[in-house]
Design a protein around this motif. Structure first.
Motif, mmCIF file in Angstrom:
data_model
loop_
_atom_site.group_PDB
_atom_site.id
_atom_site.type_symbol
_atom_site.label_atom_id
_atom_site.label_comp_id
_atom_site.label_asym_id
_atom_site.label_seq_id
_atom_site.Cartn_x
_atom_site.Cartn_y
_atom_site.Cartn_z
ATOM 1 N N ALA A 53 -4.485 1.269 -0.953
ATOM 2 C CA ALA A 53 -5.440 1.072 0.139
ATOM 3 C C ALA A 53 -6.111 -0.302 0.004
ATOM 4 O O ALA A 53 -6.147 -0.882 -1.080
ATOM 5 C CB ALA A 53 -6.504 2.170 0.156
ATOM 6 N N LYS A 55 -9.066 -1.080 -0.190
ATOM 7 C CA LYS A 55 -10.337 -1.103 -0.914
ATOM 8 C C LYS A 55 -10.292 -1.961 -2.170
ATOM 9 O O LYS A 55 -11.327 -2.384 -2.667
ATOM 10 C CB LYS A 55 -10.773 0.316 -1.260
ATOM 11 C CG LYS A 55 -11.128 1.141 -0.030
ATOM 12 C CD LYS A 55 -12.580 1.429 0.045
ATOM 13 C CE LYS A 55 -13.057 2.118 1.313
ATOM 14 N NZ LYS A 55 -12.174 3.093 1.928
ATOM 15 N N PRO A 179 -9.389 1.005 11.362
ATOM 16 C CA PRO A 179 -9.989 2.296 10.981
ATOM 17 C C PRO A 179 -11.454 2.084 10.612
ATOM 18 O O PRO A 179 -11.795 1.120 9.920
ATOM 19 C CB PRO A 179 -9.162 2.724 9.760
ATOM 20 C CG PRO A 179 -7.872 1.962 9.869
ATOM 21 C CD PRO A 179 -8.244 0.653 10.514
ATOM 22 N N GLY A 184 -17.301 -1.279 6.359
ATOM 23 C CA GLY A 184 -17.051 -2.457 5.528
ATOM 24 C C GLY A 184 -15.776 -3.169 5.938
ATOM 25 O O GLY A 184 -15.737 -4.402 6.037
ATOM 26 N N SER A 234 -10.514 9.830 4.352
ATOM 27 C CA SER A 234 -11.097 8.548 3.918
ATOM 28 C C SER A 234 -12.104 7.990 4.925
ATOM 29 O O SER A 234 -12.775 7.008 4.634
ATOM 30 C CB SER A 234 -10.002 7.505 3.691
ATOM 31 O OG SER A 234 -9.226 7.841 2.569
HETATM 32 C C1 LIG Z 1 -12.406 3.507 3.170
HETATM 33 C C2 LIG Z 1 -11.250 3.600 4.073
HETATM 34 C C3 LIG Z 1 -11.375 3.321 5.456
HETATM 35 C C4 LIG Z 1 -12.703 2.981 6.105
HETATM 36 O O1 LIG Z 1 -13.306 1.841 5.575
HETATM 37 P P1 LIG Z 1 -14.872 1.562 5.805
HETATM 38 O O2 LIG Z 1 -15.120 0.235 5.206
HETATM 39 O O3 LIG Z 1 -15.629 2.655 5.127
HETATM 40 O O4 LIG Z 1 -15.109 1.608 7.279
HETATM 41 C C5 LIG Z 1 -10.231 3.359 6.229
HETATM 42 N N1 LIG Z 1 -9.031 3.698 5.707
HETATM 43 C C6 LIG Z 1 -8.878 4.003 4.400
HETATM 44 C C7 LIG Z 1 -7.519 4.367 3.907
HETATM 45 C C8 LIG Z 1 -9.972 3.959 3.538
HETATM 46 O O5 LIG Z 1 -9.810 4.249 2.244
#
Ligand SMILES: *Cc1c(COP(=O)(O)O)cnc(C)c1O
Length: 331
Positions: A53, A55, A179, A184, A234
């Protein structure tokens, strides 16, 4: 005009800081979605990022921004799964201690992946907000630095590097589907693309079940919504009643927000697999799903961000077999 608090310059700094630690993911044209929409549609394959992901971008930028004394004490976070996994990976890369607090709603496959990376896990409460209380306590009592999942400048700037890659690869971008949960990703990506493609429309996509940012934008201030089980796990969790950054950025930078049913998200997961040969989790499928459902009508080159792939494989199989949503899939 944008009123972003994280700027394009911050995002370029983040890109240079994290360049050696993250993967630059491919932007793949989708013939099937292009035919459906009548405009070129491409998929930003961020589900192929390390840890599965996007993140890892924000987590790595935040960890690498810490002073050495803070890094030596360690980091703590609260997560719906993917941020925790990213923090675990980023901390491990620096040899730092990481503690990840999660609610009981976080799927077991995600908890296991975090533990496998060597992070300490704490299951606390029934919601992201309850898990956050535990993370704040650990930050206070153990001297750990809290790295929030979305509402921090380093995190937003790191996620923005994904938008920078898209803007450089597709300068004529007209529509970007992002998404949306805590915002963030949407805030960072929108700041990056709007600096380079001023005409782009950035559209946040959430599930109907518990879309906290959508409800907050509609209300004009952060509001709490009840967190509910969803295929897009998520995207669960609130935006924080004391939101400092992402609410204001999303309000300034998002052109629209669309909400999807569980059946529509299921169709997105199935399309990703059958037509694109990609395994994506519910949150990663919402851009595709919004196009399939006709909830976004693009008028030019379009990119959907596939944000993650960390779906339980049994659940994925049942969705492919036709289950429309979580209840049917677990029944
Ligand atoms: C965290 C996450 C999101 C959303 O991100 P935000 O920054 O919280 O809006 C979307 N897709 C996946 C796979 C995530 O892990």
């Amino acid at each position: 005009m944008t009123t972003a608090f994280v700027t394009a310059a911050d995002i370029e700094t983040a890109r240079d800081r994290i360049a050696a630690r993250i993967r630059r993911t491919p932007l793949e044209p989708s013939p099937s979605l292009s035919a459906l929409c009548g405009v070129p549609v491409a998929l930003k394959c961020e589900h192929h990022q390390i840890t599965g992901a996007f993140k890892l971008r924000g987590a790595t930028n935040a960890v690498l921004s810490l002073p050495p004394e803070a890094l030596a004490r360690g980091v703590v976070t609260v997560s719906t799964g993917n941020h925790g996994r990213a923090i675990a990976h980023a901390a491990k890369a620096e040899g730092a201690r990481a503690v990840v607090c999660m609610s009981r709603l976080v799927p077991m496959n995600k908890r296991d992946a975090i533990a496998a990376l060597g992070a300490e896990t704490r299951i606390a409460g029934r919601s992201q907000d309850e898990a956050e209380v535990e993370a704040e306590r650990l930050a206070r009592d153990d001297g750990l630095t809290l790295i929030p999942p979305f509402d921090a400048p380093e995190v937003v700037a790191g996620q923005g590097t994904l938008g920078l890659e898209i803007a450089l690869a597709q300068p004529d971008l007209a529509v970007l589907l992002v998404p949306l949960s805590g915002g963030g990703l949407a805030a960072g990506v929108a700041a990056a693309v709007k600096a380079r493609c001023p005409a782009v429309r950035v559209i946040g996509v959430s599930m109907e079940r518990g879309a906290a940012m959508a409800a907050s934008l509609a209300a004009g201030r952060p509001v709490a919504v009840e967190e509910q089980p969803t295929l897009a796990d998520s995207l669960g969790g609130g935006i924080g009643m004391a939101n400092r950054l992402t609410f204001a950025m999303c309000r300034a930078l998002l052109d629209d927000v669309v909400l999807l049913t569980e059946a529509e998200i299921s169709a997105g997961i199935r399309h990703a697999y059958s037509n694109e040969r990609e395994i994506v989790e519910g949150a990663g499928a919402v851009g595709i799903a919004a196009l399939l459902a006709g909830k976004v009508t693009p008028d030019g080159p379009t990119v959907a961000i596939l944000s993650g792939r960390n779906i339980d494989m049994g659940l994925h199989r049942r969705v492919l077999d036709g289950a429309d949503g979580l209840e049917e899939a677990v029944a």
